[in-house]
Design a protein around this motif. Structure first.
Motif, PDB file in Angstrom:
ATOM      1  N   CYS A 174      33.128  51.868  89.571  1.00  0.00           N
ATOM      2  CA  CYS A 174      33.655  52.924  88.697  1.00  0.00           C
ATOM      3  C   CYS A 174      34.685  52.306  87.762  1.00  0.00           C
ATOM      4  CB  CYS A 174      34.272  54.034  89.539  1.00  0.00           C
ATOM      5  SG  CYS A 174      34.970  55.387  88.595  1.00  0.00           S
ATOM      6  N   ARG A 175      34.232  51.495  86.833  1.00  0.00           N
ATOM      7  CA  ARG A 175      35.136  50.853  85.891  1.00  0.00           C
ATOM      8  C   ARG A 175      35.204  51.676  84.632  1.00  0.00           C
ATOM      9  NH1 ARG A 175      36.380  45.473  85.597  1.00  0.00           N
ATOM     10  NH2 ARG A 175      36.101  45.548  87.845  1.00  0.00           N
ATOM     11  N   GLY A 176      36.398  52.174  84.292  1.00  0.00           N
ATOM     12  CA  GLY A 176      36.555  52.997  83.106  1.00  0.00           C
ATOM     13  C   GLY A 176      36.592  52.178  81.841  1.00  0.00           C
ATOM     14  N   ALA A 177      36.772  52.847  80.732  1.00  0.00           N
ATOM     15  CA  ALA A 177      36.794  52.184  79.429  1.00  0.00           C
ATOM     16  C   ALA A 177      38.201  52.057  78.878  1.00  0.00           C
ATOM     17  CB  ALA A 177      35.921  52.949  78.432  1.00  0.00           C
ATOM     18  N   GLY A 178      39.223  52.303  79.690  1.00  0.00           N
ATOM     19  CA  GLY A 178      40.596  52.254  79.217  1.00  0.00           C
ATOM     20  C   GLY A 178      41.055  50.843  78.933  1.00  0.00           C
ATOM     21  N   PRO A 179      42.088  50.660  78.106  1.00  0.00           N
ATOM     22  CA  PRO A 179      42.531  49.319  77.714  1.00  0.00           C
ATOM     23  C   PRO A 179      43.211  48.562  78.837  1.00  0.00           C
ATOM     24  CG  PRO A 179      44.017  50.993  76.839  1.00  0.00           C
ATOM     25  CD  PRO A 179      42.853  51.717  77.441  1.00  0.00           C
ATOM     26  N   ASP A 180      43.683  49.249  79.876  1.00  0.00           N
ATOM     27  CA  ASP A 180      44.432  48.574  80.937  1.00  0.00           C
ATOM     28  C   ASP A 180      43.554  48.134  82.104  1.00  0.00           C
ATOM     29  OD1 ASP A 180      46.741  48.973  79.519  1.00  0.00           O
ATOM     30  OD2 ASP A 180      47.185  50.884  80.499  1.00  0.00           O
ATOM     31  N   ASP A 181      42.246  48.385  82.040  1.00  0.00           N
ATOM     32  CA  ASP A 181      41.408  48.096  83.197  1.00  0.00           C
ATOM     33  C   ASP A 181      41.367  46.604  83.536  1.00  0.00           C
ATOM     34  OD1 ASP A 181      38.915  50.675  82.669  1.00  0.00           O
ATOM     35  OD2 ASP A 181      40.826  50.703  83.704  1.00  0.00           O
ATOM     36  N   GLU A 182      41.228  45.744  82.516  1.00  0.00           N
ATOM     37  CA  GLU A 182      41.143  44.316  82.788  1.00  0.00           C
ATOM     38  C   GLU A 182      42.471  43.790  83.332  1.00  0.00           C
ATOM     39  OE1 GLU A 182      38.519  42.436  82.881  1.00  0.00           O
ATOM     40  OE2 GLU A 182      37.345  44.197  82.390  1.00  0.00           O
ATOM     41  N   ALA A 183      43.583  44.272  82.784  1.00  0.00           N
ATOM     42  CA  ALA A 183      44.892  43.846  83.300  1.00  0.00           C
ATOM     43  C   ALA A 183      45.070  44.302  84.742  1.00  0.00           C
ATOM     44  CB  ALA A 183      46.006  44.399  82.416  1.00  0.00           C
ATOM     45  N   THR A 184      44.646  45.537  85.048  1.00  0.00           N
ATOM     46  CA  THR A 184      44.740  46.020  86.419  1.00  0.00           C
ATOM     47  C   THR A 184      43.869  45.198  87.343  1.00  0.00           C
ATOM     48  OG1 THR A 184      45.215  48.270  85.663  1.00  0.00           O
ATOM     49  CG2 THR A 184      44.350  48.028  87.891  1.00  0.00           C
ATOM     50  N   ALA A 185      42.670  44.843  86.888  1.00  0.00           N
ATOM     51  CA  ALA A 185      41.776  44.033  87.707  1.00  0.00           C
ATOM     52  C   ALA A 185      42.394  42.672  87.994  1.00  0.00           C
ATOM     53  CB  ALA A 185      40.424  43.875  87.013  1.00  0.00           C
ATOM     54  N   ARG A 186      43.053  42.086  86.999  1.00  0.00           N
ATOM     55  CA  ARG A 186      43.688  40.783  87.226  1.00  0.00           C
ATOM     56  C   ARG A 186      44.833  40.899  88.226  1.00  0.00           C
ATOM     57  NH1 ARG A 186      42.806  40.251  81.611  1.00  0.00           N
ATOM     58  NH2 ARG A 186      44.932  40.908  81.154  1.00  0.00           N
ATOM     59  N   ARG A 187      45.602  41.986  88.133  1.00  0.00           N
ATOM     60  CA  ARG A 187      46.702  42.156  89.086  1.00  0.00           C
ATOM     61  C   ARG A 187      46.170  42.374  90.499  1.00  0.00           C
ATOM     62  NH1 ARG A 187      48.822  45.510  84.744  1.00  0.00           N
ATOM     63  NH2 ARG A 187      50.443  44.377  83.625  1.00  0.00           N
ATOM     64  N   LEU A 188      45.109  43.167  90.615  1.00  0.00           N
ATOM     65  CA  LEU A 188      44.500  43.362  91.936  1.00  0.00           C
ATOM     66  C   LEU A 188      43.973  42.044  92.492  1.00  0.00           C
ATOM     67  CD1 LEU A 188      42.549  46.712  91.429  1.00  0.00           C
ATOM     68  CD2 LEU A 188      44.522  46.342  92.916  1.00  0.00           C
ATOM     69  N   SER A 189      43.379  41.242  91.628  1.00  0.00           N
ATOM     70  CA  SER A 189      42.867  39.943  92.073  1.00  0.00           C
ATOM     71  C   SER A 189      44.005  39.038  92.520  1.00  0.00           C
ATOM     72  CB  SER A 189      42.071  39.294  90.939  1.00  0.00           C
ATOM     73  OG  SER A 189      41.559  38.043  91.332  1.00  0.00           O
ATOM     74  N   GLY A 190      45.118  39.056  91.769  1.00  0.00           N
ATOM     75  CA  GLY A 190      46.271  38.243  92.173  1.00  0.00           C
ATOM     76  C   GLY A 190      46.863  38.708  93.482  1.00  0.00           C
ATOM     77  N   ALA A 191      46.958  40.026  93.668  1.00  0.00           N
ATOM     78  CA  ALA A 191      47.479  40.553  94.931  1.00  0.00           C
ATOM     79  C   ALA A 191      46.555  40.192  96.087  1.00  0.00           C
ATOM     80  CB  ALA A 191      47.652  42.070  94.835  1.00  0.00           C
ATOM     81  N   ALA A 192      45.241  40.262  95.853  1.00  0.00           N
ATOM     82  CA  ALA A 192      44.293  39.898  96.904  1.00  0.00           C
ATOM     83  C   ALA A 192      44.424  38.431  97.281  1.00  0.00           C
ATOM     84  CB  ALA A 192      42.869  40.202  96.445  1.00  0.00           C
TER      85      ALA A 192
END
Length: 426
Positions: free
Chosen positions: A318-336
């Motif tokens: 469920c990936r939206g089209a908002g501008p912050d999605d890629e930044a959020t994904a990178r932060r989640l990846s870093g936290a993981a």
């Protein structure tokens, strides 16, 4: 059989350990199995979910068909696909037939756990031998190439392992007299590092061999063949419920938000303010106590790691089209990544503690193991500290240089942003 589903599949691309996470910016874009942009939430929820599951099932079958040529990479892809399929079936459970999804999830969890054991033992051994080599070099800075009297620890199974070849697995093997240690405060560590490395090598290699045998047995079992047949069916058909007929933009985001809320609640229960101290002596001291104390400390962090992984899987579907999605994904990846480091250090410390309980080990060996255990627990605290900074950054400029920003003494009333979905605001 499922192995014949994709005979012309291209070779697997070698990957690192663990699940491949969301790509960083500039690395070639999202993986092919991830829907992104405006197309992610078009059509029905069932069609979007089925498309993701079809892709993961295809990746599973491709890895299975190529396992004879690239066993390590194939097992890693099998494990990653199994975790993604199982995680997505859990997150979007209202959209699939429970009588079909629940047994499949249980079998996928069994397979992922079985395949994970061997690489975990191998990586743990490499991690501990490298830590012993580093600690020995720090204790004996005059030794050439950082090996010195404790250089045998880096080789692990070198001379020390050969000396213990005929010894029982539960005892430390007798060894030849060690070379004279360089004078200085590092002498006890230098004396015990080689034998500690040999002991860890013997124990973890035995555990890895058993895990490899268990993997071979599992891959040849009727249980696995039944699972492979179910995945082959999943590649073409997904049993959906009536709820899956709704629009993807309406049905999927609330289910993904539930995964984010569970993650936020679990992370909010962590002692993040205490972990924000760079040197958390209290936690390290508690970890040196009973095994139960360390387990109670580490388990909540391991649970957050699992929930974070589920949140990432939900975002892939469920990936939206908002501008912050890629930044959020990178932060989640870093936290993981930080929580994966936390788990590796915690389990490595537990392996060292288990080795230290070996009967009749020499005092120098016990001392080296104690230093190694403390080093791994400090790695645990370092991962917690980095996670707390990532999960709860401050908007004030210069916070990275201001140590007071890590102590929770916020008298300016400045706002905090939530860098990842549901991050707790202080």
């Amino acid at each position: 059989m499922a192995q014949q589903q994709l005979p012309d599949s291209p070779p697997l691309t070698p990957a690192g350990s663990g699940d491949p996470g969301p790509p960083a910016a500039g690395t070639g874009g999202p993986p092919a199995t991830t829907a992104t942009g405006a197309n992610a939430l078009t059509g029905s929820a069932g069609a979007t979910l089925a498309r993701y599951l079809h892709d993961q099932a295809t990746a599973f079958l491709r890895a299975l068909s190529l396992r004879g040529e690239h066993e390590t990479e194939a097992d890693e892809q099998l494990r990653a696909s199994a975790r993604r399929i199982g995680g997505v079936l859990h997150i979007y459970a209202p959209l699939t037939d429970p009588a079909w999804a629940e047994p499949l999830r249980a079998e996928l969890g069994w397979l992922a756990t079985t395949l994970a054991r061997e690489p975990q033992y191998a990586n743990r051994l490499l991690r501990l031998l490298e830590a012993l080599r580093r600690l020995s070099a720090a204790a004996d800075p005059e030794a050439p190439d950082g090996t010195g009297a404790g250089g045998g620890a880096g080789a692990g199974g070198g001379a020390g392992a050969g000396q213990g070849a005929d010894a029982p697995s539960g005892e430390e093997a007798p060894s030849a007299p060690a070379a004279p240690a360089a004078p200085g405060n590092g002498a006890p560590l230098a004396l015990g590092a080689a034998r500690a490395g040999a002991l860890l090598d013997r124990q973890l290699t035995l555990a890895r061999t058993r895990a490899h045998s268990a993997t071979l047995q599992a891959m040849g079992s009727s249980r696995f063949h039944a699972l492979a047949d179910s995945i082959a069916v999943l590649a073409s058909e997904v049993p959906l419920t009536a709820a899956a007929a709704g629009p993807a933009a309406t049905v999927l985001p609330p289910l993904a938000a539930q995964a984010d809320r569970r993650l936020a609640e679990a992370a909010g229960a962590l002692p993040l303010l205490r972990a924000a101290h760079p040197y958390n002596a209290e936690a390290v001291q508690a970890a040196l106590g009973t095994e139960l104390t360390a387990d109670l400390q580490d388990s909540p962090w391991h649970q957050v790691r699992v929930l974070l992984r589920l949140s990432r899987y939900a975002a892939e579907v469920c990936r939206g089209a908002g501008p912050d999605d890629e930044a959020t994904a990178r932060r989640l990846s870093g936290a993981a990544e930080l929580l994966a480091r936390h788990r590796e250090a915690a389990e490595s410390a537990a392996a060292v503690a288990a080795a230290a309980r070996t009967p009749r080990i020499a005092p120098a060996t016990a001392y080296a193991l104690g230093v190694l255990h403390a080093d791994q627990r400090h790695e645990v605290e370092a991962a917690r500290f980095a996670f707390s900074r990532l999960w709860q950054p401050d908007d004030r400029p210069g916070d990275q240089e201001d140590d007071r920003g890590d102590r929770g003494d916020r008298g300016d009333g400045g706002p905090r942003r939530s860098p990842v979905p549901g991050a707790r605001k202080e």
